[in-house]
Design a protein around this motif. Structure first.
Motif, short mmCIF file in Angstrom:
data_model
loop_
_atom_site.label_atom_id
_atom_site.label_comp_id
_atom_site.label_asym_id
_atom_site.label_seq_id
_atom_site.Cartn_x
_atom_site.Cartn_y
_atom_site.Cartn_z
N GLU A 304 1.16 -1.17 -0.41
CA GLU A 304 -0.08 0.24 0.33
C GLU A 304 0.96 1.38 0.20
N LYS A 305 2.37 0.86 0.70
CA LYS A 305 3.24 2.26 0.88
C LYS A 305 3.51 2.96 -0.33
N GLU A 306 4.38 1.63 -1.05
CA GLU A 306 4.46 1.77 -2.67
C GLU A 306 3.75 2.47 -3.47
N ASN A 308 0.84 3.93 -2.72
CA ASN A 308 0.20 5.58 -3.39
C ASN A 308 1.61 6.35 -3.26
N PHE A 309 2.61 6.20 -3.16
CA PHE A 309 4.29 6.64 -3.05
C PHE A 309 3.59 6.94 -4.95
N ALA A 332 7.99 9.55 2.78
CA ALA A 332 7.93 8.31 2.60
C ALA A 332 9.26 7.49 3.18
#
Length: 503
Positions: A304-306, A308-309, A332
């Protein structure tokens, strides 16, 4: 003894590398060092880096394919060269495959397959046969090479030794976490050698698909699959490398190029799980005009973090909001705190501005991603293997699509997938949803807090009994803990609550 074996291997590898051009990061930083002079002794480089790796065997071929995903380590030039490295090795005897099948299923091969044919293709880890089941279903049977795990483990042992050796002469390899990259590669290869993981990847891709997707994956026969054997349905189709046959069958090459790009982006962006080896040999077109994807040994995953990034940085570049794109990197944690936001924003502007005014079909999305990752060295950014694998796969996929349609307009093809993805990831509705989920976690934590206190009281009673029985404690410290243990444990519970909320 192992140390001397590694030293002998270094001499052998060093000699071969001296006969080809190698990446700068594999050379000592001191240009006047003896090692640098030895590696550059032969001025007439007769071999390529990729052909040298091929000559060293299966593990080195895998190393080359992995390094193709790391332009930050070997540079764009060598990454492009290694992207075409072929994992094509001699086939082993059919009788050996039959023995493996009989050993795995503890029965005669006739009880497993009604027909079992000679191998049709072989790679570094496994080879493929055709066959038939008892109901006449044609299948592809993939079988792991005998003793391959032992051979790879031996080579990886040397790779770690080599990484240590090289890092002593070039500190950049430490920053780039070269040794850790070898470990990541080893985990990937170990998963490839267990064909149940490949079957699970096919299953997950199939689960992620919906009725509008224009690609298909083979059916798995789990009852005929083990650690060393993978059995899937045989799928007829035309290889995407066979342009003449595709034209003869009246397929629209331009539309096929669109399907290839959108299928990859759908997997990567919508599902966060993608096929990371999209070369021509793994892609067919079936009678319905759908893309058939084969060989799921190498997969990529975006958390999810990647996701969104990527959504925010692409949006920042598209809208020319370079400062916001830079802030996303810092938020990030991809850029060290000692770097300057404005300078990083300037670097992103240097990538984005030249795109203005160009025709869309003159702009390569893969090249843009490559440029984005090239700034990592300048700003001492930690490498992100999952994003680099995405970039490498994008380069390969775009190349395959452009072979079908040289005038490919990458941005027009990608626009509906990327737009929907960015809307889903950074829309106000999504932000509100994330906020609600955060509040929900907070509510769950609060509702569990009485249990924390109850557990704390029980633990306090147990702790007091322990102190009563212990003869090794002084009476003074015993009284102190008796008076304060409940509050100590309550504080621990509160810390746990905070972790639960913020986690």
């Amino acid at each position: 003894m192992r140390y001397f074996t590694h030293l002998f291997q270094i001499i052998k590898v060093g000699y071969l590398f001296s006969r080809c051009e190698i990446p700068d990061n594999f050379l000592p930083k001191n240009n006047k060092s003896l090692l640098n002079k030895l590696l550059n002794y032969n001025k007439k480089k007769k071999k390529t880096f990729s052909s040298t790796l091929e000559s060293l065997g299966p593990a080195y071929i895998k190393l080359g394919q992995f390094l193709a995903t790391r332009p930050d380590i070997i540079g764009s030039k060598f990454a492009k060269e290694l992207a075409n490295l072929q994992d094509d090795l001699p086939k082993f005897d059919k009788k050996i495959s039959e023995e493996i099948i009989q050993s795995e299923f503890n029965t005669n091969i006739q009880n497993v397959f009604a027909e079992f044919d000679a191998p049709i293709a072989a790679a570094s880890i496994a080879q493929v046969h055709t066959g038939k089941l008892s109901d006449n279903q044609k299948v592809a049977v993939k079988i792991v090479r005998p003793n391959i795990e032992e051979k790879f483990n031996k080579d990886f042992d040397f790779f770690y030794f080599l990484a240590d050796f090289m890092e002593r002469f070039n500190s950049d390899l430490k920053r780039l976490r070269f040794k850790e990259s070898i470990k990541t590669m080893q985990r990937s290869v170990q998963m490839e050698m267990d064909l149940r993981y490949e079957a699970a990847a096919i299953s997950e891709i199939n689960t992620n698909m919906n009725e509008n997707d224009e690609y298909v994956v083979p059916k798995i026969f789990w009852e005929k699959t083990t650690k060393k054997i993978l059995t899937i349905e045989w799928v007829d189709g035309i290889s995407v490398r066979d342009r003449e046959k595709l034209i003869e069958k009246k397929y629209d090459l331009k539309d096929l190029a669109r399907i290839i790009i959108q299928s990859f982006l759908t997997q990567a962006l919508r599902n966060g799980f993608f096929h990371a080896d999209m070369h021509q040999g793994n892609l067919l077109i079936n009678e319905e005009g759908k893309l058939v994807i084969l060989d799921f040994g190498i997969m990529g995953r975006l958390g999810e973090k990647e996701q969104n990034f990527l959504a925010e940085i692409l949006w920042g570049l598209i809208t020319k909001n370079y400062k916001r794109a830079a802030e996303v990197h810092f938020e990030a944690g991809y850029v060290p705190d000692d770097q300057k936001l404005d300078e990083f924003s300037q670097a992103l502007r240097a990538i984005g501005e030249p795109l203005s005014g160009k025709n869309a079909n003159d702009i390569s999305m893969a090249n843009v991603l490559t440029q984005l990752f090239e700034v990592t060295e300048q700003f001492n950014m930690e490498t992100r293997p999952e994003l680099l694998l995405l970039q490498k796969t994008m380069v390969v996929t775009e190349g395959v699509a452009r072979d079908l349609d040289p005038k490919l307009n990458m941005w027009d093809i990608a626009e509906p997938i990327v737009k929907k993805w960015m809307e889903d990831k950074i829309s106000p509705d999504t932000k509100i949803k994330q906020g609600i989920e955060g509040l929900s976690r907070f509510g769950v934590a609060i509702s569990e807090f009485p249990n924390f206190l109850s557990d704390a009281r029980k633990t306090n009673e147990t702790f007091n009994r322990f102190l009563e029985e212990s003869q090794s404690r002084s009476r003074q410290s015993q009284n102190y803990f008796k008076r304060n243990s409940f509050w100590i444990i309550t504080v621990v519970a509160l810390i746990s609550l905070v972790i639960l909320i913020t986690g």
